[in-house]
Structure formats: structure tokens, C-alpha cells
Design a protein around this motif. Structure first.
Motif, PDB file in Angstrom:
ATOM      1  N   ILE A 129      78.070  47.454 137.550  1.00 37.05           N
ATOM      2  CA  ILE A 129      77.644  47.357 136.153  1.00 37.05           C
ATOM      3  C   ILE A 129      78.876  47.443 135.269  1.00 37.05           C
ATOM      4  CG2 ILE A 129      76.336  48.461 134.292  1.00 37.05           C
ATOM      5  CD1 ILE A 129      74.318  49.343 136.355  1.00 37.05           C
ATOM      6  N   ILE A 130      79.102  46.408 134.467  1.00 37.77           N
ATOM      7  CA  ILE A 130      80.212  46.370 133.518  1.00 37.77           C
ATOM      8  C   ILE A 130      79.648  46.648 132.128  1.00 37.77           C
ATOM      9  CG2 ILE A 130      82.174  45.040 132.655  1.00 37.77           C
ATOM     10  CD1 ILE A 130      82.143  45.539 135.692  1.00 37.77           C
ATOM     11  N   HIS A 131      80.282  47.536 131.418  1.00 37.51           N
ATOM     12  CA  HIS A 131      79.735  47.918 130.111  1.00 37.51           C
ATOM     13  C   HIS A 131      79.899  46.807 129.084  1.00 37.51           C
ATOM     14  CE1 HIS A 131      78.947  50.056 126.407  1.00 37.51           C
ATOM     15  NE2 HIS A 131      78.501  51.091 127.107  1.00 37.51           N
ATOM     16  N   ARG A 132      81.133  46.337 128.889  1.00 38.07           N
ATOM     17  CA  ARG A 132      81.476  45.221 128.004  1.00 38.07           C
ATOM     18  C   ARG A 132      81.399  45.545 126.520  1.00 38.07           C
ATOM     19  NH1 ARG A 132      80.374  39.639 130.945  1.00 38.07           N
ATOM     20  NH2 ARG A 132      80.252  40.369 133.087  1.00 38.07           N
ATOM     21  N   ASP A 133      81.064  46.770 126.167  1.00 42.44           N
ATOM     22  CA  ASP A 133      81.044  47.115 124.736  1.00 42.44           C
ATOM     23  C   ASP A 133      81.463  48.571 124.552  1.00 42.44           C
ATOM     24  OD1 ASP A 133      80.777  46.700 122.046  1.00 42.44           O
ATOM     25  OD2 ASP A 133      78.607  46.965 122.004  1.00 42.44           O
ATOM     26  N   ILE A 134      82.548  48.961 125.215  1.00 44.78           N
ATOM     27  CA  ILE A 134      83.064  50.323 125.042  1.00 44.78           C
ATOM     28  C   ILE A 134      83.686  50.431 123.653  1.00 44.78           C
ATOM     29  CG2 ILE A 134      84.864  51.945 125.775  1.00 44.78           C
ATOM     30  CD1 ILE A 134      82.473  51.999 127.567  1.00 44.78           C
ATOM     31  N   LYS A 135      83.139  51.317 122.850  1.00 46.39           N
ATOM     32  CA  LYS A 135      83.648  51.590 121.505  1.00 46.39           C
ATOM     33  C   LYS A 135      83.133  52.966 121.101  1.00 46.39           C
ATOM     34  CE  LYS A 135      79.759  49.091 119.369  1.00 46.39           C
ATOM     35  NZ  LYS A 135      79.383  48.002 118.453  1.00 46.39           N
ATOM     36  N   PRO A 136      83.750  53.598 120.093  1.00 53.24           N
ATOM     37  CA  PRO A 136      83.344  54.968 119.722  1.00 53.24           C
ATOM     38  C   PRO A 136      81.870  55.093 119.364  1.00 53.24           C
ATOM     39  CG  PRO A 136      85.448  54.420 118.712  1.00 53.24           C
ATOM     40  CD  PRO A 136      84.945  53.160 119.339  1.00 53.24           C
ATOM     41  N   HIS A 137      81.256  54.022 118.859  1.00 53.50           N
ATOM     42  CA  HIS A 137      79.844  54.087 118.480  1.00 53.50           C
ATOM     43  C   HIS A 137      78.954  54.339 119.687  1.00 53.50           C
ATOM     44  CE1 HIS A 137      82.136  51.576 115.711  1.00 53.50           C
ATOM     45  NE2 HIS A 137      81.254  51.836 114.755  1.00 53.50           N
ATOM     46  N   ASN A 138      79.407  53.925 120.879  1.00 56.36           N
ATOM     47  CA  ASN A 138      78.597  54.063 122.090  1.00 56.36           C
ATOM     48  C   ASN A 138      78.983  55.274 122.925  1.00 56.36           C
ATOM     49  OD1 ASN A 138      77.151  51.754 121.483  1.00 56.36           O
ATOM     50  ND2 ASN A 138      78.551  50.408 122.588  1.00 56.36           N
ATOM     51  N   VAL A 149      78.170  58.315 127.797  1.00 57.93           N
ATOM     52  CA  VAL A 149      78.335  56.896 127.493  1.00 57.93           C
ATOM     53  C   VAL A 149      76.951  56.254 127.506  1.00 57.93           C
ATOM     54  CG1 VAL A 149      79.422  54.741 128.190  1.00 57.93           C
ATOM     55  CG2 VAL A 149      80.607  56.913 128.562  1.00 57.93           C
ATOM     56  N   THR A 150      76.680  55.456 126.485  1.00 57.85           N
ATOM     57  CA  THR A 150      75.371  54.821 126.375  1.00 57.85           C
ATOM     58  C   THR A 150      75.525  53.307 126.271  1.00 57.85           C
ATOM     59  OG1 THR A 150      73.273  54.860 125.193  1.00 57.85           O
ATOM     60  CG2 THR A 150      75.271  55.001 123.858  1.00 57.85           C
ATOM     61  N   ASP A 151      74.406  52.595 126.235  1.00 57.15           N
ATOM     62  CA  ASP A 151      74.351  51.131 126.105  1.00 57.15           C
ATOM     63  C   ASP A 151      74.884  50.397 127.326  1.00 57.15           C
ATOM     64  OD1 ASP A 151      73.043  51.093 123.780  1.00 57.15           O
ATOM     65  OD2 ASP A 151      74.720  50.510 122.523  1.00 57.15           O
ATOM     66  N   PHE A 152      74.778  50.970 128.508  1.00 61.28           N
ATOM     67  CA  PHE A 152      75.164  50.252 129.717  1.00 61.28           C
ATOM     68  C   PHE A 152      74.241  49.065 129.950  1.00 61.28           C
ATOM     69  CE2 PHE A 152      77.620  53.952 131.033  1.00 61.28           C
ATOM     70  CZ  PHE A 152      78.697  53.335 131.648  1.00 61.28           C
ATOM     71  N   GLY A 153      74.845  47.929 130.209  1.00 62.10           N
ATOM     72  CA  GLY A 153      74.066  46.783 130.652  1.00 62.10           C
ATOM     73  C   GLY A 153      73.455  45.954 129.555  1.00 62.10           C
ATOM     74  N   ILE A 154      73.344  46.426 128.348  1.00 58.69           N
ATOM     75  CA  ILE A 154      72.665  45.656 127.306  1.00 58.69           C
ATOM     76  C   ILE A 154      73.490  44.433 126.912  1.00 58.69           C
ATOM     77  CG2 ILE A 154      71.691  45.738 124.989  1.00 58.69           C
ATOM     78  CD1 ILE A 154      70.265  47.387 127.170  1.00 58.69           C
ATOM     79  N   ALA A 155      74.778  44.638 126.677  1.00 58.80           N
ATOM     80  CA  ALA A 155      75.615  43.510 126.269  1.00 58.80           C
ATOM     81  C   ALA A 155      75.651  42.436 127.338  1.00 58.80           C
ATOM     82  CB  ALA A 155      77.028  43.993 125.961  1.00 58.80           C
ATOM     83  N   GLY A 171      79.867  42.247 121.635  1.00 59.43           N
ATOM     84  CA  GLY A 171      80.781  43.375 121.560  1.00 59.43           C
ATOM     85  C   GLY A 171      81.430  43.441 120.192  1.00 59.43           C
ATOM     86  N   SER A 172      82.326  44.414 119.997  1.00 58.62           N
ATOM     87  CA  SER A 172      83.032  44.567 118.734  1.00 58.62           C
ATOM     88  C   SER A 172      84.416  43.970 118.883  1.00 58.62           C
ATOM     89  CB  SER A 172      83.149  46.046 118.365  1.00 58.62           C
ATOM     90  OG  SER A 172      81.927  46.520 117.897  1.00 58.62           O
ATOM     91  N   VAL A 173      84.783  43.075 117.986  1.00 59.43           N
ATOM     92  CA  VAL A 173      86.020  42.323 118.115  1.00 59.43           C
ATOM     93  C   VAL A 173      87.233  43.245 118.125  1.00 59.43           C
ATOM     94  CG1 VAL A 173      86.292  41.947 115.639  1.00 59.43           C
ATOM     95  CG2 VAL A 173      87.238  40.285 117.258  1.00 59.43           C
ATOM     96  N   HIS A 174      87.161  44.391 117.469  1.00 59.03           N
ATOM     97  CA  HIS A 174      88.303  45.302 117.434  1.00 59.03           C
ATOM     98  C   HIS A 174      88.565  45.949 118.783  1.00 59.03           C
ATOM     99  CE1 HIS A 174      87.196  45.130 113.092  1.00 59.03           C
ATOM    100  NE2 HIS A 174      88.508  45.080 112.970  1.00 59.03           N
ATOM    101  N   TYR A 175      87.587  45.895 119.682  1.00 61.54           N
ATOM    102  CA  TYR A 175      87.741  46.520 120.993  1.00 61.54           C
ATOM    103  C   TYR A 175      87.733  45.480 122.115  1.00 61.54           C
ATOM    104  CZ  TYR A 175      86.568  50.538 118.110  1.00 61.54           C
ATOM    105  OH  TYR A 175      86.558  51.493 117.128  1.00 61.54           O
TER     106      TYR A 175
END
Length: 715
Positions: A129-138, A149-155, A171-175
Motif C-alpha cells: 500500500i502506497i500512501h501517495r499523499d503524505i502531508k501534515p494534514h494527514n 497516519v491516516t488516508d491510506f489508499g484513498i489517493a 495529492g498536494s503539489v507542495h509535497y
């Protein structure tokens, strides 16, 4: 959704967040009586069958993760067109909020957070499982400091169709990682790149790449270098900076090869032996070694192969025997071709990124006075996003759940997917009911006023009850209870005030015969503590003369203990004597009222007889004498006292009590007297007088004249 029950089990309490694809609500699991977080798919995705299928599959994959640093997935379901995921609810903040509040963070805190994130990613990567949206919000930080860590798999569920609809890369472009910005397949190392940016932001309070548009930020990920972390924050140890530098390499092969490798570095980077290690150096990225991997990547991602460099030419370059001199035109040709190739690749990248990130402009609708759900729907249908942070506050004359302000003016044009922040009305904040038990009513009113509840004593519903443990006049029960929100305009306060102990009136048994008194008290629930005897002149033997300690009509507890004092009769030194008193009318045969009174140890002016008589009678008067109390007998004729007799204690004790003398009453004055013959009649008046004194017969001739006593004291 607020107040709705999903699957008859999850009661929605409030909205707590949301993003471009889903909204997050706090809910109560009624079955297990615990709070949960529920992520609900936004309405614009509910008709995309491919997305829904992947959404479910990925949610189920995320549910397979079981790790202390991963938000647990409890349930996945669908109700009508609502697709939802039930997750663990974390009390705390997300990392983005913490960074906004107090970044740059302490180095040891940032490393501790990053280590736990890395641990979670390692577990996920092992489960493919790759997260693909690691950012402080998650990244959620619980109150106990535990990182989740939350939101695994949704992106990962987003399709090409979704990208086209939203006009943005997932995802977030800054990350973004560089390969993410290119739109090629991302893997574990992309998550580690994003984690490096999160560490950078925690320690410097800023992002490594900023730009005026998502396109410019994405290009910086591909082309530019960022400022070294230690240039921004000199307090960062070199060992920690090295971790950031390595994790954020543009070439994935130069990054950490796994989350475990990165975590090992994080766990040891603050050791004294490592803090000042040399700065990590990498190969120069300016030569052709940087260009060729990118070219190959573009080929893999579907870009057309540049035919300006033929296979024969490539073979010629590669297979020229060593030591053989090259033709003079070969080197310039290679340089020119390489330059053209580089320009072609960069042009393709720019065109590709522009095609993916180009955002059209849309008009902002007016959502003021709409419900929150309608406002969100209207903004999303217009192609705009809703800011996750909804301002919720009380506004006078604005109903709960109604939008009263939007951050973007209606009618203006914005880039598609630009966030709009909503201000939504909430119910008027109510003061919480304070604790008023244990107080008197006046004190309670003052406490309510202090808490912001203006209420008069007359508006409080007061009832009273007996309470054996609560002092009289104190409140011992209140409604609403402490901590419950209270609306003074509609709600009523009810209190129960103590009347004190449950007391009853004490009955009197004084004067009752002993056994009768005992039976009466016991039948009314009282206890007989003791029965004691006392002598008494006034109280008859066997009668109750006193009850202790509770007198008649005293307030006492049910079952109170009583001691009875019972008369044992006259004292041992008391003497009883019957005194025979003669009473006579004024004249023999004439009816008259006579009364006999006496005073003795039993009391004053006791009546022995009160009646009409016409002849002499002897009345027995029973006297009780005490050593300090003599007796007196008084005779009355027609209400006038005519005789008084005294009886002393000593005379009774010694048997020397004198009896009253008896003198018969005279005849009425007009009564004729029969005189017997007298031989000496006429010889002298003295004899006639003497004979008159001897009447009636039997008189002892004491010379009483008309028969009345002289009233001498017989004592």
C-alpha cells in the motif's frame, strides 16, 4: 448528515474535516458506545463506478493495516448513494495545525514524529500500500503524543477520469515527488520524498518549494534545488539535515531504498557521535547523467521517443573501439543532439504538466443564506473546492447550519478547484449548568448568575423532601444536572431542598398507667430505653410522672428511645391518717350547705365534702402528712369558714392526735322547751338558769351557753 444514523449504527455528531474527495465526520458507534471518524465520499464521485470499485478495494486494503501509528479502519459500507469508511477517532490535532501554531519544532520532537511516520509507512509498504499523499494534514497527533497516519489508499483510487474532472494531480503539489509531478507510476520512494518535505517544514516552518501556481511549484520539484535546512534553521544538526537531503533527492535511486532504512537513520541521528557528521554529498546533477534517466522516465510514461538520435548512432557511440580516434564531427554532433534532446524533453515535460495542471476559471456562486450542505454542493458543482476549515460561530438572527459569509465574493472568477472558506452559523452557545447542590437557594441563584444564567428565585421550581444526611434548607438534587447546557429562555431549573431529618411530634404519656404507656409508645415505633421509679406525693403509684429526653410535641426521629419515670407511690416517711371531723348545722333541723376542705402533703385546698345537711354528721378526712408538711382541715357553712383544725406530722407519728370536740347545734330560737317539775321552783332564777344549761340531756355541763363551742384550739 448531522444527526443521521448510517447503517442504523453510526450517529453523525459533527463535521470535523474534509478534502477534495471526501468529508470527515465525528460519529458515535451506538453498538459499541464509542466515538469514530467517518469519511464520506463526496457526491460528485458516487456515479463513477470504477472509482467506487477501487475506493472499496483500497479501503479494504487499508483496513488490513494493523499498526500503532496507523489510523485503524473499522468498517466500510454504503447506504443509498453514501459511500463511507468508519475509522478510529483521534482526540488531538493534525500536524499542520501544530506547525502553524509553533513551528519550527524542537529537533527531538520533529525526529520523534518523523520516526513514527516512517514506521507506519514501512508497515504499509510491506502490505503493498502506497500512501501517495503524505502531508501534515494527514498526520494526526493524539493527546498522548502518539502519531497516527491516516488516508491510506484513498489517493490511490483516483483514476485518469478523476484527474480530468478535478484538473489537478492527486495529492498536494507542495509535497509532490518529481516522478509524481511527471504523472508516472509512484512507489515507496515517493512517500519517503514527501516525508522529507514534512520534516523540512517541521524544522524550518516553511516549505522547500513555493510558487505562484501549482505548475510553477511542480516544475520546481523537477528542476530546482531547495535551500539547505541548516541555512534556514542553524539549530538543525548536520545528521538530521543529511536525512532531509537524502530523502528529497530528485532521482529516486539516490533516496532511501526503504522506509526501514530511513527509520534506522532517524533513530540514530541524534546520537552524540552522529550529530556533527559531515554533510552528505551527491554526484553533480548538471551533466548528462541527470538527463538520461528523465528521458527514460518520459518514455515509460507514454511520451514519444525522439527519433533524432537513431539506433545506429547510439550503437556507433557506444561500440567505438577504445583507443581509436573519433571523427571530429562526432563530438559536436553528440553535444548538439544532446542539447536538442534536453530541450525536447523539457518542452515535453512542460507541455505534459501544463496539460495536467492547467486549470480553467469558474464563477463563484452566492451561497450565503444556504444550508451548509447546499453551499458545499453548489461550490463543488461550480468547480470550486470548500476549505477544510469551516468557520463556525454564533451569529444573531442566523439559524444553525446556515452560511452567513463566504471568503470569495459572489460573481468573481477564480481558478477551478480554488478553495472557498465558509462561515456557518451555530446554535447560540449555552452556558453549562453549574453545580448548585449543597447550597441554599439564595447561594444557588448567585452561582447561576455568575455562570451567565440570569434567573430569579421565583423561576426555579422548588420542592422539599426530608433527608437524613443533608442539612435543612440545602439543595440536594438539581435538574438539569451539572455540566448540561442550559437555555434560560426555554429550560426550567428544578431543585429539591432538604427539610432536614424526617421528624415526628413526640406524644405525651405522662399520667398514663405504666403498661398502657409502654404499649402506646411501642405501637408508634418508639423504643423504651428504661423505666425508672420515683416516689411522689402527687402521682399515683404505677403512673408515668415524666418522659425523657423528649417532652410532648418535641420533633423527634422515628424510633427514638424514651426513658419513663413511673411513680412508686408515697415516700417511705409519709404518714396516712384519717381525721374524723364533726359538722353541724347552725340550728338543729335547719338545712344548710357545709363544705370541708383540707391541705396536706398532696396539695392545697382539697375538697372532702360539699353538701346540704340539717343534722350533725361526722366526716372522715383522709390526710397524708410529710415530715415538713402538717395538715389543716377547714369547715365552711354557707361559704363562711367557721372552724379550722390542725394535724401535725409528729402527733400522727406518736399517736397523740387530739380529736375535735362535739357540740350539738342549738334549737331554733322559737322552739318551745319542756321544763321538768322542780321542787325548788320559784326559789331563785339561778336554779332555772342552771337547769337550762343542762339541756339537752347528756350534756357534760361544760358551760357552753347556747351550745356553740368556744372555738378553742384542740391542739
Amino acid at each position: 448528515m448531522i444527526g443521521h444514523e448510517l447503517a442504523g449504527r453510526y450517529k453523525i455528531i459533527e463535521r470535523i474535516g474534509g478534502g477534495g474527495m471526501a468529508l470527515v465526520y465525528k460519529a458515535q458507534d451506538i453498538l459499541l458506545n464509542r466515538n469514530v471518524a467517518i469519511k464520506v465520499l463526496r457526491q460528485q464521485f458516487v456515479h463513477d463506478e470504477e472509482f467506487i470499485r477501487r475506493f472499496r478495494r483500497e479501503a479494504q486494503s487499508a483496513a488490513s493495516l494493523s499498526h500503532s501509528n496507523v489510523v485503524s479502519i473499522y468498517d466500510v459500507g454504503q447506504e443509498d448513494e453514501v459511500h463511507y469508511i468508519v475509522m478510529e477517532y483521534i482526540e488531538g490535532q493534525n500536524l499542520n495545525e501544530i506547525i502553524k501554531e509553533r513551528a519550527p519544532l524542537q529537533v527531538d520532537e520533529a525526529v520523534r514524529i518523523a520516526t513514527q511516520i516512517c514506521d507506519a509507512l514501512g508497515h504499509a509498504h510491506h502490505n503493498q500500500i502506497i500512501h501517495r499523499d503524505i502531508k501534515p494534514h494527514n498526520i494526526l497527533i493524539g493527546r498522548n503524543g502518539r502519531v497516527k497516519v491516516t488516508d491510506f489508499g484513498i489517493a490511490r483510487a483516483v483514476t485518469s477520469t478523476t484527474i480530468t474532472q478535478t484538473g489537478s494531480v492527486v495529492g498536494s503539489v507542495h509535497y509532490f515527488s518529481p516522478e509524481h509531478a511527471k504523472g508516472v507510476v509512484t512507489g515507496e520512494k515517493s512517500d519517503l520524498y514527501s516525508l522529507g518535505i514534512v520534516i523540512y517544514q517541521m524544522l524550518t516552518a516553511r516549505l522547500p518549494f513555493l510558487g505562484e501556481s501549482p505548475i510553477s511549484v511542480a516544475l520546481k520539484h523537477l528542476q530546482e534545488e531547495f535551500d539547505d535546512p541548516r541555512e534556514v534553521n542553524p539549530l538543525i544538526p548536520q545528521s538530521v539535515e543529511n536525512i532531509i537531503l537524502k530523502s528529497m533527492r530528485k532521482n529516486p535511486e539516490e533516496r532511501y531504498q526503504s522506509a526501514e532504512e530511513m527509520m534506522d537513520d532517524l533513530e540514530t541521528c541524534l546520537l552524540p557521535t552522529r550529530r556533527n557528521e559531515p554533510r552528505m554529498e551527491f554526484e553533480d546533477d548538471e551533466d548528462s547523467t541527470r538527463v538520461m534517466p528523465a528521458f527514460k522516465t518520459m518514455q515509460r510514461s507514454g511520451q514519444p521517443h525522439d527519433s533524432s538520435l537513431s539506433d545506429d548512432e547510439e550503437e556507433e557511440v557506444e561500440e567505438e573501439p577504445p583507443g581509436k580516434g573519433k571523427k571530429k564531427w562526432v563530438k559536436p554532433t553528440i553535444i548538439i543532439v544532446s542539447a536538442l534532446l534536453f530541450l525536447g524533453i523539457m518542452t515535453g515535460v512542460v507541455i505534459y504538466v501544463n496539460n495536467m495542471l492547467e486549470v480553467k476559471e469558474v464563477t463563484v456562486p452566492n451561497v450565503v443564506d444556504e444550508t451548509e450542505e447546499n453551499a458545499i454542493r453548489m461550490l463543488e458543482e461550480s468547480g470550486l473546492a470548500v476549505d477544510e476549515e469551516v468557520i463556525r460561530e454564533y451569529k444573531e438572527n442566523v439559524e444553525e447550519g446556515i452560511v452567513f459569509h463566504q471568503s470569495r465574493e459572489p460573481g468573481t472568477t477564480l481558478k477551478e478547484n480554488t478553495p472557498v472558506q465558509l462561515s456557518v452559523g451555530i446554535a447560540k452557545p449555552l452556558p453549562n449548568m453549574p453545580q448548585i447542590t449543597g447550597m441554599k437557594l439564595e447561594e444557588a441563584v448567585a452561582k447561576l448568575k455568575e455562570a451567565g444564567i440570569e434567573i430569579s428565585p421565583d423561576a426555579i421550581n422548588v420542592t422539599t423532601e426530608n433527608n437524613d444526611e443533608i442539612t435543612k434548607d440545602q439543595i440536594f438534587r438539581q435538574t438539569p444536572t451539572e455540566g448540561v447546557p442550559f437555555n434560560p429562555e426555554t429550560d426550567t431549573i428544578s431543585v429539591v431542598v432538604s427539610k432536614g431529618r424526617n421528624l415526628i411530634k413526640m406524644p405525651s404519656v405522662v399520667g398514663m398507667e405504666q403498661q398502657k404507656a409502654v404499649n402506646f409508645l411501642e405501637s408508634n415505633g418508639f423504643k423504651i430505653e428504661a423505666i425508672k421509679e420515683r416516689s411522689s406525693y402527687e402521682i399515683k403509684k404505677g403512673e408515668v410522672m415524666e418522659q425523657w429526653p423528649h417532652e410532648e410535641n418535641a420533633d423527634v426521629e422515628p424510633g427514638a428511645a424514651i426513658t419513663l419515670f413511673v411513680s412508686s407511690g408515697y415516700p417511705a416517711d409519709a404518714l396516712e391518717h384519717t381525721y374524723n371531723v364533726p359538722i353541724t348545722p347552725a340550728y338543729e333541723g335547719q338545712e344548710i350547705r357545709v363544705k370541708v376542705e383540707f391541705t396536706d402533703a398532696l396539695g392545697e385546698n382539697q375538697e372532702a365534702v360539699n353538701k346540704m345537711i340539717s343534722t350533725t354528721e361526722t366526716i372522715p378526712v383522709k390526710l397524708l402528712l410529710a415530715p415538713n408538711k402538717n395538715a389543716t382541715v377547714m369547715i365552711y357553712r354557707d361559704g363562711r369558714q367557721v372552724e379550722t383544725y390542725s394535724v401535725s406530722y409528729n402527733d400522727v407519728k406518736n399517736g397523740t392526735v387530739p380529736q375535735p370536740s362535739y357540740e350539738p347545734p342549738p334549737l331554733p330560737p322559737d322552739t318551745p322547751v319542756d321544763t321538768p317539775p322542780d321542787e325548788d321552783a320559784g326559789e331563785g332564777n339561778d336554779d332555772e338558769d342552771d337547769s337550762a344549761l343542762d339541756w339537752p340531756p347528756g350534756n357534760n355541763g361544760n358551760g357552753n351557753g347556747n351550745g356553740r363551742g368556744k372555738g378553742k384550739d384542740n391542739d
